[in-house]
Design a protein around this motif. Structure first.
Motif, mmCIF file in Angstrom:
data_model
loop_
_atom_site.group_PDB
_atom_site.id
_atom_site.type_symbol
_atom_site.label_atom_id
_atom_site.label_comp_id
_atom_site.label_asym_id
_atom_site.label_seq_id
_atom_site.Cartn_x
_atom_site.Cartn_y
_atom_site.Cartn_z
ATOM 1 N N ALA A 132 0.857 -1.265 0.162
ATOM 2 C CA ALA A 132 0.003 -0.229 -0.046
ATOM 3 C C ALA A 132 0.764 1.481 0.063
ATOM 4 O O ALA A 132 0.626 2.008 -0.902
ATOM 5 C CB ALA A 132 -1.152 -0.119 1.252
ATOM 6 N N MET A 392 -4.332 -3.239 -6.869
ATOM 7 C CA MET A 392 -4.991 -2.535 -5.956
ATOM 8 C C MET A 392 -5.083 -1.050 -6.451
ATOM 9 O O MET A 392 -5.821 -0.257 -6.270
ATOM 10 C CB MET A 392 -4.550 -2.692 -4.497
ATOM 11 N N THR A 396 -8.735 -0.921 -6.572
ATOM 12 C CA THR A 396 -9.412 -0.398 -5.417
ATOM 13 C C THR A 396 -8.421 0.782 -4.880
ATOM 14 O O THR A 396 -7.799 0.680 -3.707
ATOM 15 C CB THR A 396 -9.308 -1.260 -4.238
ATOM 16 N N THR A 399 -9.140 2.022 -0.811
ATOM 17 C CA THR A 399 -8.581 1.108 -0.121
ATOM 18 C C THR A 399 -7.016 1.101 0.081
ATOM 19 O O THR A 399 -6.635 0.825 1.426
ATOM 20 C CB THR A 399 -9.164 -0.523 -0.353
ATOM 21 N N MET A 402 -6.032 4.140 1.972
ATOM 22 C CA MET A 402 -6.442 3.770 3.652
ATOM 23 C C MET A 402 -5.333 2.831 4.224
ATOM 24 O O MET A 402 -4.898 3.263 5.429
ATOM 25 C CB MET A 402 -7.689 3.209 3.717
ATOM 26 N N LEU A 403 -5.102 1.913 3.375
ATOM 27 C CA LEU A 403 -4.130 1.072 4.076
ATOM 28 C C LEU A 403 -2.625 1.686 4.112
ATOM 29 O O LEU A 403 -1.910 1.549 5.014
ATOM 30 C CB LEU A 403 -3.864 -0.171 2.839
ATOM 31 N N PHE A 449 -8.990 3.685 7.815
ATOM 32 C CA PHE A 449 -9.256 2.150 7.519
ATOM 33 C C PHE A 449 -10.145 1.640 8.623
ATOM 34 O O PHE A 449 -11.158 0.930 8.418
ATOM 35 C CB PHE A 449 -7.853 1.594 7.447
ATOM 36 N N VAL A 453 -13.879 0.106 8.750
ATOM 37 C CA VAL A 453 -14.025 -1.503 9.119
ATOM 38 C C VAL A 453 -15.057 -1.273 9.960
ATOM 39 O O VAL A 453 -16.060 -2.337 10.116
ATOM 40 C CB VAL A 453 -12.870 -2.139 9.408
#
Lengths: 637, 142
Positions: A132, A392, A396, A399, A402-403, A449, A453
């Protein structure tokens, strides 16, 4: 345009050349993971500085200044913030690594703390960096390729090409390729930073014109807030929940971001470079003159110039500059920037691959795996991680972002086990493990993140990102330290194994402070705390007006906070020098390090236990997944 | 612990030098031709000369000379660029600034190369670098 592919081919050829050289010296696999502990001190210094600075400075730091101005002046102190953890840890970690003949922080944690939880945390942190954190920067590079080729090369193709080149040299050459070529990449990256800043200043009309443009902005009440820190703290519910007055750049936001930046040199990647280094001669010089000195100058001067040029005219952002320059300069700067990003990404991929295979998969599930097999499986895992990252980036991106923002604050949580091993030897095993657990929880609860979740599972937290304008790194480390101190107080002198006791004895014997160091201790504390307070802490609010004359005229011809940051960059350089050399925290050491001889132990056949462990792991994953789905279906939205 | 070979460290420095100074010099040189500014091209040539000087300093630090690969690459690049220059000159699309810039680049590099050979090996030694006696005349002949 011909220049970008031409320079790109040159870069790819250079990576393959160094991968081939490294593979030859590795004997294919024997020194794949640690380069035979043979990296020269100057190579390590360059690699450490390059991985910390080059991509981040241009892509993240300058973009932030270009958008928000000087609200987070800590960005300009990043050179010092990056250097300080190295001053604290590198020498002592290197000594422990040499004594126990270990080549990664994961192995050191397993040996000292005897904790599989910490091993898993390191593996997760390294993986987040590889997929990430590096993926975000590589994604930005793909975007630049698309812009520079006017869309002739699409983002998926660019991301794939960059991923293939990156994974290729890591898979072939391992740590040696990352180290050798990393030194070249670091120099290229630094040159690109200088180049970008130079072109930005030239295009703006010179340094005086740059500051004149800033002065015009500062005179506009709508933009004046970009030149000041918005108070010491604002008790808001966090971004996404409650907007701060003016902007979110408070002094405590700066301080907490400084803590996050300090996570980078406590990350498994930085410590991998340290443990692959031949001798500790270069740590003081590297942290003082390369990281805090040259790197700090790049940040406080070049990154600031690049960012402020974009602040005045967004067309002079990195992308805008690349589009407006002559193609040969654009291609050269792009390759320099790419080199800096790939240095960090390559190192992260290797460390993540090693952590997942050598430190998790092999000891937990496949103890019979040979050294050659470990290298082969690591190569496969590196390829898979690179593929996941590329996918990714394209599929994504939110995501991924965020990661990626978890990487630095999570790496900071490794400070407590590192401090326990190197300085605060009264930190106990249960305290450190519990502390890291709480620290991770603190980070997750204040990062998008974790919030997303929990929201997915039906639990909406009443705060957003960075509540009270304090970065998640600070929330995490506050919880981490508090719990570690508390539990250490209740579990004193308990929980240390043979290796931990030997490490404590070794460090205590070898690095006993002399009378001069003892005499300077109070000075060191005073100077360090004063610098932290004024340069990155609440004292930043003084910087709002320190260099303003009558009618808010800029006494230095530049924004007051910029001048303040330059003053404290120089002071920070002095601090790093003082701690490294005078306090001997990173000073050269020439004694021979004896190898630790562990007491002989029987190695029972683990195959049955490994099979049971694998079944238990798979069942846990399946049950955990089912539970998450059930909770999400029942309460989520 | 296997110490890294000095040749590796030298190669890293050479790569870094040329990746930064070489390409920067080339860029400034081309920019001068693009903008028809001779002085800018001269600055580009100066940066390329600086790269050579840095290369020679690195060689001095590691007590070595140019490797055969570097020599081949350097002379090959020189020849290729010279060919491009001659072809462009024959094509007739070059301005006087372009001519002067090109001649200055190739002249400076040639003069610098000869100066390096003479100062490092002496006049006779420099000649011997390129003159190989046939085996029949050598010491090994029967």
């Amino acid at each position: 345009m011909i220049w970008l592919p031409l320079y790109g081919l040159f870069y790819a050829a250079a990576t393959l050349y160094w991968a081939r050289v490294a593979a030859g010296l590795n004997g294919d696999y024997r020194t794949f993971f640690s380069a035979g502990h043979s990296l020269s001190p100057w190579i390590s210094a360059l690699v450490l500085a390059g991985m910390s600075l080059s991509g981040w400075v241009v892509l993240v730091g300058s973009a932030w200044i270009g958008r928000e101005g000087f609200g987070l002046p800590v960005l300009l102190q990043a050179g010092i913030a990056f250097a300080l953890p190295g001053v604290f840890f590198f020498k002592r970690i290197w000594l422990l690594g040499q004594h126990f003949r270990l080549s990664s922080i994961t192995e050191l944690f397993r040996s000292y703390w005897e904790s599989e939880f910490l091993v898993a945390v390191v593996a997760v942190v390294a993986t987040i960096f590889a997929i990430a954190f590096a993926g975000m920067q590589l994604s930005a590079m793909s975007g630049l390729v698309v812009a520079m080729t006017d869309g002739a090369v699409g983002a998926p193709v660019a991301a794939t090409l960059l991923g293939v080149v990156l994974a290729g040299y890591v898979i072939i050459g391992g740590m040696r390729a990352v180290g050798y070529f990393g030194a070249v990449q670091a120099v290229l990256g630094f040159a690109a930073v200088v180049g970008f800043a130079g072109f930005a200043v030239i295009e703006t009309g010179g340094f005086a014109a740059l500051n004149a443009g800033l002065a015009r902005m500062a005179a506009d009440p709508a933009a004046a807030g970009k030149f000041i820190v918005a108070g010491v703290v604002q008790f808001t519910a966090g971004a996404g929940r409650e907007a701060a007055a003016g902007h979110e750049g408070t002094a405590l936001a700066s301080f907490s971001l400084a803590l996050a930046l300090m996570g980078l040199q406590a990350s498994p990647m930085a410590l991998k470079v340290v443990l692959s280094t031949r001798e500790p001669r270069g740590f003081a010089a590297g942290q003082t003159w390369v990281m805090a000195g040259a790197g700090g100058a790049l940040i406080a001067l070049c990154m600031a110039c690049l960012g402020t040029a974009a602040l005045i005219d967004p067309a002079r952002s990195v992308g805008g500059l690349l589009a407006s320059l002559s193609p040969w300069f654009g291609a050269w700067l792009f390759i320099g920037l790419l080199a800096g990003v790939q240095l960090m990404a390559g190192l992260a991929l290797l460390v993540a691959g090693e952590a997942l295979v050598r430190h998790v998969y092999k000891p937990w599930f496949h103890g019979a795996l040979t050294s050659h097999g470990s290298v082969t499986v690591t190569r496969v895992v590196v390829a898979v991680l690179a593929l996941v990252s590329v996918l990714m980036q394209q599929l994504t991106p939110v995501t991924l972002s965020m990661l990626g923002s978890l990487a630095l604050p999570l790496a900071l949580q490794l400070w407590t086990p590192l401090l326990g091993m190197t300085w605060l030897r009264w930190f106990t095993r249960p305290a450190v493990i519990t502390g890291v657990g709480f620290g991770i929880t603190g980070v997750l609860l204040t990062e998008p993140f974790g919030i997303a979740v929990l929201s997915f599972l039906g639990l909406d937290l009443p705060w957003g990102r960075a509540p009270w304008t304090i970065h998640s790194a600070a929330w995490g480390i506050a919880a981490n330290l508090a719990v570690t101190l508390l539990v250490s107080a209740f579990t004193r002198r308990r929980g240390f194994g043979d290796e931990a006791r030997e490490a404590q004895r070794f460090i205590e014997t070898l690095l006993r402070p002399g009378p001069r160091v003892r005499a300077l201790r109070s000075t060191a504390w005073s100077v360090a705390l004063a610098w932290l307070f004024l340069a990155v802490g609440p004292g930043l609010v003084f910087g709002n007006y320190a260099f303003l004359g009558p009618e808010k005229a800029w006494l230095l011809g530049m924004p007051s906070l910029w001048g303040w940051s330059l003053v404290f960059w120089v002071a920070g350089l002095g601090l790093v020098w003082f701690l490294s050399y005078k306090m001997e925290m990173a000073s050269p050491l020439t004694v021979r390090i004896p190898a630790y001889q562990p007491p002989p132990k029987l190695k029972p056949d683990q195959s049955a236990a490994e099979r049971t462990r694998l079944v238990a792991f798979l069942v846990t994953v399946a049950v955990g997944f089912s539970l998450i789905v059930l909770v999400a279906l029942a309460f989520g939205h | 612990m296997i110490p890294a070979s000095p040749n590796i460290e030298r190669s890293i420095l050479i790569f870094a030098t040329w990746a930064v100074l070489g390409f920067l010099g080339l860029g400034i040189f081309l920019e001068g031709m693009e903008r028809d500014l001779w002085i800018l091209s001269a600055a580009g040539v100066a940066v390329i000369v600086l790269a050579f000087v840095a290369h020679i300093i690195v060689n001095g630090i590691f007590d070595t000379g140019f490797t055969p690969g570097e020599t081949v690459l350097g002379i090959g690049a020189y020849g290729l660029l010279g060919l491009v220059f001659v072809a462009a000159a024959i094509g007739g699309g070059m301005t006087m600034t372009d001519y002067y810039s090109g001649l200055m680049l190739f002249g400076t590099l040639a003069a610098g190369f000869l100066a390096y050979l003479f100062t490092r090996h002496g006049l006779r030694g420099a000649f011997s670098r390129f003159h190989f006696k046939p085996m029949a005349e050598g010491e090994g002949s029967p």
